[in-house]
Design a protein around this motif. Structure first.
Motif, PDB file in Angstrom:
ATOM      1  N   GLU A 151     -10.101  -1.613  -3.314  1.00  0.00           N
ATOM      2  CA  GLU A 151      -9.345  -2.379  -4.297  1.00  0.00           C
ATOM      3  C   GLU A 151      -8.840  -3.708  -3.742  1.00  0.00           C
ATOM      4  OE1 GLU A 151      -6.342   0.084  -6.144  1.00  0.00           O
ATOM      5  OE2 GLU A 151      -7.718   1.789  -6.236  1.00  0.00           O
ATOM      6  N   PHE A 152      -8.521  -3.751  -2.453  1.00  0.00           N
ATOM      7  CA  PHE A 152      -7.958  -4.966  -1.856  1.00  0.00           C
ATOM      8  C   PHE A 152      -9.021  -5.818  -1.166  1.00  0.00           C
ATOM      9  CE2 PHE A 152      -3.985  -2.165  -0.812  1.00  0.00           C
ATOM     10  CZ  PHE A 152      -3.758  -1.961  -2.168  1.00  0.00           C
ATOM     11  N   GLY A 153     -10.219  -5.276  -1.017  1.00  0.00           N
ATOM     12  CA  GLY A 153     -11.262  -5.964  -0.252  1.00  0.00           C
ATOM     13  C   GLY A 153     -11.640  -7.319  -0.807  1.00  0.00           C
ATOM     14  N   ALA A 154     -11.548  -7.500  -2.116  1.00  0.00           N
ATOM     15  CA  ALA A 154     -11.911  -8.779  -2.717  1.00  0.00           C
ATOM     16  C   ALA A 154     -10.994  -9.902  -2.251  1.00  0.00           C
ATOM     17  CB  ALA A 154     -11.871  -8.673  -4.240  1.00  0.00           C
ATOM     18  N   ARG A 155      -9.830  -9.534  -1.707  1.00  0.00           N
ATOM     19  CA  ARG A 155      -8.896 -10.538  -1.174  1.00  0.00           C
ATOM     20  C   ARG A 155      -9.010 -10.657   0.340  1.00  0.00           C
ATOM     21  NH1 ARG A 155      -3.447  -8.479  -2.578  1.00  0.00           N
ATOM     22  NH2 ARG A 155      -2.839 -10.315  -1.361  1.00  0.00           N
ATOM     23  N   GLY A 156     -10.016 -10.013   0.907  1.00  0.00           N
ATOM     24  CA  GLY A 156     -10.216 -10.100   2.351  1.00  0.00           C
ATOM     25  C   GLY A 156      -9.292  -9.216   3.164  1.00  0.00           C
ATOM     26  N   ILE A 157      -8.618  -8.267   2.500  1.00  0.00           N
ATOM     27  CA  ILE A 157      -7.673  -7.384   3.192  1.00  0.00           C
ATOM     28  C   ILE A 157      -8.409  -6.144   3.688  1.00  0.00           C
ATOM     29  CG2 ILE A 157      -5.611  -5.939   2.920  1.00  0.00           C
ATOM     30  CD1 ILE A 157      -4.682  -7.917   0.755  1.00  0.00           C
ATOM     31  N   ALA A 191       2.809  11.860   2.427  1.00  0.00           N
ATOM     32  CA  ALA A 191       1.827  11.439   1.424  1.00  0.00           C
ATOM     33  C   ALA A 191       2.395  10.414   0.446  1.00  0.00           C
ATOM     34  CB  ALA A 191       1.296  12.651   0.664  1.00  0.00           C
ATOM     35  N   LYS A 192       3.496  10.760  -0.215  1.00  0.00           N
ATOM     36  CA  LYS A 192       4.052   9.860  -1.225  1.00  0.00           C
ATOM     37  C   LYS A 192       4.449   8.517  -0.621  1.00  0.00           C
ATOM     38  CE  LYS A 192       7.780   9.519  -4.646  1.00  0.00           C
ATOM     39  NZ  LYS A 192       8.993  10.189  -5.196  1.00  0.00           N
ATOM     40  N   ALA A 193       5.168   8.541   0.496  1.00  0.00           N
ATOM     41  CA  ALA A 193       5.570   7.282   1.128  1.00  0.00           C
ATOM     42  C   ALA A 193       4.356   6.465   1.538  1.00  0.00           C
ATOM     43  CB  ALA A 193       6.463   7.556   2.337  1.00  0.00           C
ATOM     44  N   ALA A 194       3.314   7.137   2.042  1.00  0.00           N
ATOM     45  CA  ALA A 194       2.093   6.427   2.445  1.00  0.00           C
ATOM     46  C   ALA A 194       1.425   5.772   1.242  1.00  0.00           C
ATOM     47  CB  ALA A 194       1.134   7.390   3.130  1.00  0.00           C
ATOM     48  N   PHE A 195       1.389   6.472   0.110  1.00  0.00           N
ATOM     49  CA  PHE A 195       0.779   5.918  -1.101  1.00  0.00           C
ATOM     50  C   PHE A 195       1.507   4.649  -1.543  1.00  0.00           C
ATOM     51  CE2 PHE A 195       0.368   5.283  -5.618  1.00  0.00           C
ATOM     52  CZ  PHE A 195      -0.973   5.522  -5.881  1.00  0.00           C
ATOM     53  N   PHE A 196       2.831   4.741  -1.614  1.00  0.00           N
ATOM     54  CA  PHE A 196       3.569   3.589  -2.118  1.00  0.00           C
ATOM     55  C   PHE A 196       3.669   2.462  -1.084  1.00  0.00           C
ATOM     56  CE2 PHE A 196       4.703   6.744  -5.299  1.00  0.00           C
ATOM     57  CZ  PHE A 196       4.455   5.994  -6.447  1.00  0.00           C
ATOM     58  N   PHE A 197       3.540   2.791   0.196  1.00  0.00           N
ATOM     59  CA  PHE A 197       3.400   1.725   1.199  1.00  0.00           C
ATOM     60  C   PHE A 197       2.127   0.934   0.936  1.00  0.00           C
ATOM     61  CE2 PHE A 197       2.098  -0.197   5.172  1.00  0.00           C
ATOM     62  CZ  PHE A 197       3.282  -0.659   5.722  1.00  0.00           C
ATOM     63  N   LEU A 198       1.029   1.642   0.696  1.00  0.00           N
ATOM     64  CA  LEU A 198      -0.235   0.961   0.417  1.00  0.00           C
ATOM     65  C   LEU A 198      -0.151   0.173  -0.892  1.00  0.00           C
ATOM     66  CD1 LEU A 198      -2.766   3.701   1.529  1.00  0.00           C
ATOM     67  CD2 LEU A 198      -2.326   1.518   2.670  1.00  0.00           C
ATOM     68  N   LYS A 199       0.484   0.743  -1.895  1.00  0.00           N
ATOM     69  CA  LYS A 199       0.646   0.014  -3.159  1.00  0.00           C
ATOM     70  C   LYS A 199       1.373  -1.303  -2.938  1.00  0.00           C
ATOM     71  CE  LYS A 199       2.998   0.047  -7.619  1.00  0.00           C
ATOM     72  NZ  LYS A 199       3.856   0.798  -8.577  1.00  0.00           N
ATOM     73  N   GLU A 200       2.525  -1.241  -2.258  1.00  0.00           N
ATOM     74  CA  GLU A 200       3.308  -2.451  -2.033  1.00  0.00           C
ATOM     75  C   GLU A 200       2.587  -3.423  -1.101  1.00  0.00           C
ATOM     76  OE1 GLU A 200       5.936  -3.383  -3.700  1.00  0.00           O
ATOM     77  OE2 GLU A 200       5.845  -1.516  -4.845  1.00  0.00           O
ATOM     78  N   ALA A 201       1.822  -2.894  -0.156  1.00  0.00           N
ATOM     79  CA  ALA A 201       1.020  -3.769   0.694  1.00  0.00           C
ATOM     80  C   ALA A 201       0.018  -4.539  -0.155  1.00  0.00           C
ATOM     81  CB  ALA A 201       0.298  -2.963   1.768  1.00  0.00           C
ATOM     82  N   GLY A 202      -0.606  -3.849  -1.103  1.00  0.00           N
ATOM     83  CA  GLY A 202      -1.556  -4.509  -1.984  1.00  0.00           C
ATOM     84  C   GLY A 202      -0.918  -5.598  -2.822  1.00  0.00           C
ATOM     85  N   LEU A 203       0.344  -5.435  -3.157  1.00  0.00           N
ATOM     86  CA  LEU A 203       1.053  -6.419  -3.965  1.00  0.00           C
ATOM     87  C   LEU A 203       1.619  -7.570  -3.141  1.00  0.00           C
ATOM     88  CD1 LEU A 203       3.020  -3.953  -6.275  1.00  0.00           C
ATOM     89  CD2 LEU A 203       1.202  -5.522  -7.007  1.00  0.00           C
ATOM     90  N   ASN A 204       1.879  -7.329  -1.845  1.00  0.00           N
ATOM     91  CA  ASN A 204       2.649  -8.292  -1.066  1.00  0.00           C
ATOM     92  C   ASN A 204       1.946  -8.900   0.147  1.00  0.00           C
ATOM     93  OD1 ASN A 204       5.618  -8.231  -2.183  1.00  0.00           O
ATOM     94  ND2 ASN A 204       4.964  -6.086  -2.139  1.00  0.00           N
ATOM     95  N   VAL A 205       0.968  -8.213   0.705  1.00  0.00           N
ATOM     96  CA  VAL A 205       0.312  -8.732   1.902  1.00  0.00           C
ATOM     97  C   VAL A 205      -0.530  -9.949   1.541  1.00  0.00           C
ATOM     98  CG1 VAL A 205      -1.502  -8.209   3.605  1.00  0.00           C
ATOM     99  CG2 VAL A 205       0.344  -6.581   3.208  1.00  0.00           C
ATOM    100  N   ASN A 206      -0.529 -10.936   2.413  1.00  0.00           N
ATOM    101  CA  ASN A 206      -1.314 -12.146   2.190  1.00  0.00           C
ATOM    102  C   ASN A 206      -2.808 -11.851   2.155  1.00  0.00           C
ATOM    103  OD1 ASN A 206       0.720 -14.191   2.076  1.00  0.00           O
ATOM    104  ND2 ASN A 206       1.013 -13.983   4.283  1.00  0.00           N
ATOM    105  N   ASP A 207      -3.560 -12.703   1.480  1.00  0.00           N
ATOM    106  CA  ASP A 207      -5.022 -12.617   1.528  1.00  0.00           C
ATOM    107  C   ASP A 207      -5.487 -12.631   2.975  1.00  0.00           C
ATOM    108  OD1 ASP A 207      -4.914 -12.713  -1.202  1.00  0.00           O
ATOM    109  OD2 ASP A 207      -5.857 -14.689  -1.402  1.00  0.00           O
ATOM    110  N   ASN A 208      -6.561 -11.889   3.250  1.00  0.00           N
ATOM    111  CA  ASN A 208      -7.101 -11.735   4.610  1.00  0.00           C
ATOM    112  C   ASN A 208      -6.133 -11.006   5.537  1.00  0.00           C
ATOM    113  OD1 ASN A 208      -9.549 -13.281   4.027  1.00  0.00           O
ATOM    114  ND2 ASN A 208      -8.177 -15.050   3.968  1.00  0.00           N
ATOM    115  N   GLY A 209      -5.230 -10.210   4.933  1.00  0.00           N
ATOM    116  CA  GLY A 209      -4.278  -9.446   5.720  1.00  0.00           C
ATOM    117  C   GLY A 209      -4.875  -8.150   6.239  1.00  0.00           C
ATOM    118  N   LYS A 210      -4.054  -7.415   6.993  1.00  0.00           N
ATOM    119  CA  LYS A 210      -4.482  -6.159   7.611  1.00  0.00           C
ATOM    120  C   LYS A 210      -3.443  -5.090   7.305  1.00  0.00           C
ATOM    121  CE  LYS A 210      -7.417  -8.897   9.826  1.00  0.00           C
ATOM    122  NZ  LYS A 210      -6.901 -10.192   9.333  1.00  0.00           N
ATOM    123  N   VAL A 211      -3.907  -3.916   6.894  1.00  0.00           N
ATOM    124  CA  VAL A 211      -3.013  -2.811   6.545  1.00  0.00           C
ATOM    125  C   VAL A 211      -3.462  -1.577   7.318  1.00  0.00           C
ATOM    126  CG1 VAL A 211      -2.052  -1.417   4.675  1.00  0.00           C
ATOM    127  CG2 VAL A 211      -2.705  -3.812   4.246  1.00  0.00           C
TER     128      VAL A 211
END
Length: 257
Positions: A176-182, A121-141
């Motif tokens: 939360e990330f949808g506005a960036r096309g993710i 759970a915790k690792a999954a949460f912070f993976f998603l957090k960092e993905a939101g901060l680092n993945v390019n617009d229109n990315g896939k998570v």
């Protein structure tokens, strides 16, 4: 028009050295990914990570591997920072990290509970957090969870119970990330024919799982084959981008919600 293909894209795969993660990495390279960073947890997996990196390079992709225990926010932040420094901001981020514990609740210790929480759970949460901060617009998570989220069963409370929050993390992140096309999704495989599965089960349970899915007799071992999960991963991190906020059980009819 946005390009949702895999060719020329960069990817990060947590737990990408072997088993399902390793096969996903190889498939992305085969689909033309430009650069792939894979994570592995312990020194014991270094040889697998090196073999996967070699296979990715042979397929024409730039590849790098990072070792880390991802049960802290700082470690997850570093993994993404190292990835960005090595291959650039990822277009695709996939988390396959998990640990199974099959044990009655009344026998589960606080230490075991905390460990299952941290990994699943915790690792999954912070993976998603960092993905939101680092993945390019229109990315896939994408996060790998478990088909036990659709099961009515004993003994997996600390495993399925700690994967269950990821279903909501996925929904929240997609909003939360949808506005960036993710797009953000989760896949819940059935019991998979990998070394990850067998240590948690006794012989009777293995025999049951091998016959439990509607399509069991058509799989290699009666279980979910990792090769049957990869096409769904490929779809969701490419042309299937319009699907978002969903947890999809891919299990040959093992269980359903």
């Amino acid at each position: 028009m946005t390009d949702h293909g895999i060719k020329g894209k960069t990817a990060l795969i947590a737990g990408g050295a072997k088993n399902l993660g390793g096969l996903i990495a190889r498939d992305l390279a085969a689909q033309g990914a430009k650069a792939i960073a894979i994570h592995y947890n312990s020194e014991g997996t270094r040889a697998d990570a090196d073999a996967t990196v070699a296979a990715l390079k042979a397929a024409g992709a730039e590849a790098v591997a990072f070792q880390a225990d991802l049960t802290t926010a700082a470690a997850m932040e570093k993994l993404f920072a190292d990835t960005v420094a090595a291959i650039g901001r990822p277009d695709i981020a996939i988390n396959t990290v998990g640990k199974v514990l099959k044990k009655p609740m009344i026998e589960t210790s606080e230490a075991e509970y905390d460990e299952m929480d941290a990994i699943n759970a915790k690792a999954a949460f912070f993976f998603l957090k960092e993905a939101g901060l680092n993945v390019n617009d229109n990315g896939k998570v994408l996060t790998i969870v478990t088909s036990l989220l659709g099961a009515y069963t004993p003994y997996y409370a600390s495993y399925a119970g700690m994967k269950a929050p990821v279903e909501h993390f996925t929904r929240a992140a997609s909003k939360e990330f949808g506005a960036r096309g993710i797009s953000v999704n989760a896949i819940g495989p059935g019991p998979m024919d990998t070394p990850f599965f067998y240590p948690a089960e006794d012989a009777d349970a293995v025999a049951y799982h091998k016959t439990a899915a509607a399509l069991s007799k058509f799989s290699r071992a009666g279980l979910t084959d990792i090769e049957d999960i990869v096409p769904w991963v490929r779809l969701l991190v490419s042309d299937g981008w319009w699907m978002t906020g969903q947890t999809i059980l891919v299990n040959g009819g093992y269980t359903t919600k």
